[in-house]
Design a protein around this motif. Structure first.
Motif, PDB file in Angstrom:
ATOM      1  N   TRP A 196       0.810  -1.209   0.000  1.00  0.00           N
ATOM      2  CA  TRP A 196       0.000   0.000   0.000  1.00  0.00           C
ATOM      3  C   TRP A 196       0.850   1.268   0.000  1.00  0.00           C
ATOM      4  N   SER A 197       0.225   2.367  -0.422  1.00  0.00           N
ATOM      5  CA  SER A 197       0.739   3.700  -0.088  1.00  0.00           C
ATOM      6  C   SER A 197       0.217   4.045   1.309  1.00  0.00           C
ATOM      7  N   ARG A 198       0.687   5.160   1.865  1.00  0.00           N
ATOM      8  CA  ARG A 198       0.268   5.534   3.221  1.00  0.00           C
ATOM      9  C   ARG A 198      -1.239   5.742   3.299  1.00  0.00           C
ATOM     10  N   LYS A 199      -1.786   6.485   2.355  1.00  0.00           N
ATOM     11  CA  LYS A 199      -3.222   6.776   2.378  1.00  0.00           C
ATOM     12  C   LYS A 199      -4.043   5.526   2.132  1.00  0.00           C
ATOM     13  N   GLN A 200      -3.588   4.688   1.206  1.00  0.00           N
ATOM     14  CA  GLN A 200      -4.303   3.432   0.968  1.00  0.00           C
ATOM     15  C   GLN A 200      -4.359   2.609   2.247  1.00  0.00           C
ATOM     16  N   ALA A 201      -3.253   2.552   2.963  1.00  0.00           N
ATOM     17  CA  ALA A 201      -3.197   1.754   4.180  1.00  0.00           C
ATOM     18  C   ALA A 201      -4.217   2.236   5.204  1.00  0.00           C
ATOM     19  N   VAL A 202      -4.265   3.524   5.451  1.00  0.00           N
ATOM     20  CA  VAL A 202      -5.194   4.062   6.445  1.00  0.00           C
ATOM     21  C   VAL A 202      -6.630   3.831   6.022  1.00  0.00           C
ATOM     22  N   ARG A 203      -6.936   4.078   4.743  1.00  0.00           N
ATOM     23  CA  ARG A 203      -8.321   3.901   4.280  1.00  0.00           C
ATOM     24  C   ARG A 203      -8.741   2.446   4.337  1.00  0.00           C
ATOM     25  N   HIS A 204      -7.851   1.560   3.901  1.00  0.00           N
ATOM     26  CA  HIS A 204      -8.173   0.135   3.875  1.00  0.00           C
ATOM     27  C   HIS A 204      -8.418  -0.389   5.289  1.00  0.00           C
ATOM     28  N   VAL A 205      -7.512  -0.072   6.204  1.00  0.00           N
ATOM     29  CA  VAL A 205      -7.636  -0.595   7.564  1.00  0.00           C
ATOM     30  C   VAL A 205      -8.809   0.043   8.295  1.00  0.00           C
ATOM     31  N   CYS A 206      -9.008   1.335   8.129  1.00  0.00           N
ATOM     32  CA  CYS A 206     -10.144   1.988   8.785  1.00  0.00           C
ATOM     33  C   CYS A 206     -11.469   1.394   8.311  1.00  0.00           C
ATOM     34  N   GLY A 228       6.185   7.078   7.118  1.00  0.00           N
ATOM     35  CA  GLY A 228       4.943   6.487   6.627  1.00  0.00           C
ATOM     36  C   GLY A 228       4.339   5.494   7.604  1.00  0.00           C
ATOM     37  N   LEU A 229       5.163   4.642   8.203  1.00  0.00           N
ATOM     38  CA  LEU A 229       4.661   3.692   9.188  1.00  0.00           C
ATOM     39  C   LEU A 229       4.067   4.426  10.389  1.00  0.00           C
ATOM     40  N   ALA A 230       4.728   5.505  10.815  1.00  0.00           N
ATOM     41  CA  ALA A 230       4.202   6.288  11.933  1.00  0.00           C
ATOM     42  C   ALA A 230       2.879   6.944  11.568  1.00  0.00           C
ATOM     43  N   ALA A 231       2.762   7.433  10.338  1.00  0.00           N
ATOM     44  CA  ALA A 231       1.513   8.058   9.894  1.00  0.00           C
ATOM     45  C   ALA A 231       0.375   7.045   9.869  1.00  0.00           C
ATOM     46  N   VAL A 232       0.662   5.843   9.386  1.00  0.00           N
ATOM     47  CA  VAL A 232      -0.357   4.794   9.392  1.00  0.00           C
ATOM     48  C   VAL A 232      -0.766   4.469  10.823  1.00  0.00           C
ATOM     49  N   GLY A 233       0.220   4.346  11.704  1.00  0.00           N
ATOM     50  CA  GLY A 233      -0.087   4.038  13.095  1.00  0.00           C
ATOM     51  C   GLY A 233      -0.984   5.074  13.750  1.00  0.00           C
ATOM     52  N   ARG A 234      -0.798   6.345  13.391  1.00  0.00           N
ATOM     53  CA  ARG A 234      -1.651   7.401  13.962  1.00  0.00           C
ATOM     54  C   ARG A 234      -3.063   7.367  13.390  1.00  0.00           C
ATOM     55  N   GLY A 235      -3.210   6.780  12.200  1.00  0.00           N
ATOM     56  CA  GLY A 235      -4.504   6.823  11.526  1.00  0.00           C
ATOM     57  C   GLY A 235      -5.395   5.626  11.768  1.00  0.00           C
ATOM     58  N   ILE A 236      -4.893   4.574  12.433  1.00  0.00           N
ATOM     59  CA  ILE A 236      -5.678   3.365  12.650  1.00  0.00           C
ATOM     60  C   ILE A 236      -5.654   2.988  14.121  1.00  0.00           C
ATOM     61  N   ARG A 237      -6.573   2.106  14.521  1.00  0.00           N
ATOM     62  CA  ARG A 237      -6.590   1.635  15.904  1.00  0.00           C
ATOM     63  C   ARG A 237      -5.595   0.496  16.119  1.00  0.00           C
ATOM     64  N   ALA A 238      -5.436  -0.340  15.113  1.00  0.00           N
ATOM     65  CA  ALA A 238      -4.564  -1.513  15.233  1.00  0.00           C
ATOM     66  C   ALA A 238      -3.106  -1.094  15.405  1.00  0.00           C
ATOM     67  N   SER A 239      -2.318  -1.979  15.994  1.00  0.00           N
ATOM     68  CA  SER A 239      -0.874  -1.772  16.055  1.00  0.00           C
ATOM     69  C   SER A 239      -0.264  -1.967  14.680  1.00  0.00           C
ATOM     70  N   VAL A 240       0.907  -1.391  14.484  1.00  0.00           N
ATOM     71  CA  VAL A 240       1.670  -1.569  13.251  1.00  0.00           C
ATOM     72  C   VAL A 240       2.847  -2.490  13.551  1.00  0.00           C
ATOM     73  N   ALA A 241       2.985  -3.548  12.748  1.00  0.00           N
ATOM     74  CA  ALA A 241       4.073  -4.507  12.917  1.00  0.00           C
ATOM     75  C   ALA A 241       4.979  -4.469  11.699  1.00  0.00           C
ATOM     76  N   SER A 242       6.287  -4.577  11.934  1.00  0.00           N
ATOM     77  CA  SER A 242       7.235  -4.630  10.818  1.00  0.00           C
ATOM     78  C   SER A 242       8.598  -5.039  11.360  1.00  0.00           C
ATOM     79  N   GLY A 243       9.493  -5.374  10.430  1.00  0.00           N
ATOM     80  CA  GLY A 243      10.856  -5.690  10.809  1.00  0.00           C
ATOM     81  C   GLY A 243      11.402  -6.978  10.230  1.00  0.00           C
ATOM     82  N   GLU A 244      10.549  -7.834   9.666  1.00  0.00           N
ATOM     83  CA  GLU A 244      11.031  -9.129   9.191  1.00  0.00           C
ATOM     84  C   GLU A 244      12.056  -8.995   8.064  1.00  0.00           C
ATOM     85  N   ASN A 245      12.000  -7.916   7.308  1.00  0.00           N
ATOM     86  CA  ASN A 245      12.933  -7.732   6.198  1.00  0.00           C
ATOM     87  C   ASN A 245      14.056  -6.752   6.509  1.00  0.00           C
ATOM     88  N   LEU A 246      14.138  -6.320   7.761  1.00  0.00           N
ATOM     89  CA  LEU A 246      15.222  -5.431   8.159  1.00  0.00           C
ATOM     90  C   LEU A 246      16.418  -6.264   8.605  1.00  0.00           C
TER      91      LEU A 246
END
Length: 403
Positions: A196-206, A228-246
């Motif tokens: 997703w893009s940032r906006k797509q992510a927030v709209r989809h999850v919301c 972008g991850l922080a922006a998504v986190g502020r826009g949704i209720r769910a937690s944001v998970a990431s790191g498997e590819n870091l």
């Protein structure tokens, strides 16, 4: 004790059904699994599941060394690759060697690794993850019924291409898990795999959160996009998970500094030392850590010693072909055995007589050209399983979503 050599093998994970995510699907359900074996002069062999890329050059860093000095040897391997960069498959090769060294160290001590690392409880919480985006409704229900029979009450689905389809599939799985036993309501997660893009992510999850309670959304945008991850986190209720590819603490640091993720993940193939260091870094930020990947047994051992471990991903309930595990799944947990080391044994004779599986050039490891900028439908070239009825209808993209 000294390291005397290494060998590499290939096997496959045979799922018996299509597996993949928003980026693509392995239609035949056969996923390659590389293996590294490290030998010593005392007859102890360590097993690491992970890539072989540049294995000869990386092995030069540990050849002739005492394998029990595993954390120092991990840093030595990193130093041997610093010009080329320890990332991607090269980082995975280091992780495979690292896991094999921890296996040797625990075998030499005569203890299972979870005990050697200071773990107290051999039971590690798990969540189900079927790599299931290519499945029909009936197939999806069957797969998660199997997980539920093993006590799993938490599930992570692949999605991100169609909000209506995601809602329907998450609801189906919620009903399967809720119907399996009385108790707390099921835990649901959604993995978009950076589609997703940032906006797509927030709209989809919301949109999903109007009717569903999601515990976390995984990799909603690109892995390195801290803002972008922080922006998504502020826009949704769910937690944001990431790191498997870091790969490397230097890649986690800006995300944690920006408050970009709530669940810190590490890949199963990146190795035990990496997991322990990331877990400590996350713990310093009061964040939970969670291993991701198929056959994560090395990290499951390490998770017993991590005070901030949340749950480990359980993909296939069967190990790769020719791999034997002293681990089983019971009541929603990985249950580790008492075999010295990480409890992994490889049938080398079986794997030597089999031809290695070569996957096609597409699949979930190849990012689609239009990922993050889809307007109406699944992109051209998506594998056949995605064209089953009811799989396409992503949210329309507004002009603002292009930024």
């Amino acid at each position: 004790m000294r390291i005397t050599g290494f060998r590499t093998l290939h096997t496959v994970q045979e799922w018996g059904r299509p597996v993949g995510d928003a980026n693509g699907v392995f239609a035949d359900g056969r996923v390659p699994v590389p293996i590294v074996l490290v030998d010593t002069d005392e007859g102890i062999t360590g097993v690491g599941l992970g890539p072989h890329l540049d294995a000869g050059a990386i092995f030069a860093a540990i050849d002739g060394e005492d394998p029990r000095a595993v954390t120092a040897l991990y840093d030595r391997m990193l130093r041997h690759t610093f010009k080329a960069g320890h990332a991607g498959a090269v980082f995975g090769t280091i992780g495979a060697f690292d896991t094999a060294l921890w296996d040797i160290k625990a075998q030499a001590a005569g203890e299972p690794l979870w005990r050697l690392l200071g773990g107290r409880d051999r039971r590690v919480p798990a969540y189900a993850s079927g790599l299931d985006i290519g499945l029909t409704d009936a197939e999806l229900v069957t797969v998660y019924q199997d997980y539920a029979e093993h006590g799993l009450r938490a599930a992570k689905l692949k999605g991100g291409l169609d909000v209506d389809r995601d809602r329907h599939r998450l609801t189906l799985v919620r009903e399967v898990l809720a119907g399996a036993a009385r108790g707390p309501r099921p835990v649901l997660m959604l993995d978009a795999n950076e589609s997703w893009s940032r906006k797509q992510a927030v709209r989809h999850v919301c949109e999903l959160e109007r009717t569903l309670d999601l515990t976390w959304v995984e990799e909603p945008v690109r892995r390195w996009d801290a803002e972008g991850l922080a922006a998504v986190g502020r826009g949704i209720r769910a937690s944001v998970a990431s790191g498997e590819n870091l790969s490397g603490l230097e890649q986690f640091r800006p995300l944690l500094a920006a408050g970009a993720i709530d669940i810190v993940q590490t890949s199963a193939v990146w190795g035990i030392t990496h997991f322990l260091r990331v877990a400590t870094l996350a713990h310093a930020h009061d964040l939970p850590v969670s291993p991701v990947g198929n056959t994560p047994v090395g990290l499951v051992h390490a998770a017993t010693a991590a005070p901030n471990h949340l749950a480990a991903e359980l993909q296939d309930l069967r190990p790769p072909l020719g791999v034997l595990l002293d681990t089983h799944v019971e009541d929603g947990h990985f249950v580790l055995g008492d075999s010295p080391g990480i409890g992994v044994r490889v049938d080398e004779d079986l794997l030597r007589v089999r031809h290695p599986h070569t996957p096609s050039g597409d699949g979930p490891a190849v990012r689609p050209e239009s990922a993050g900028r889809r307007l109406l439908t699944v992109p051209d070239g998506m594998p056949a399983p995605h064209h089953r009825p009811g799989v396409v209808r992503p949210l329309p993209l507004r002009q603002a979503d292009r930024t």
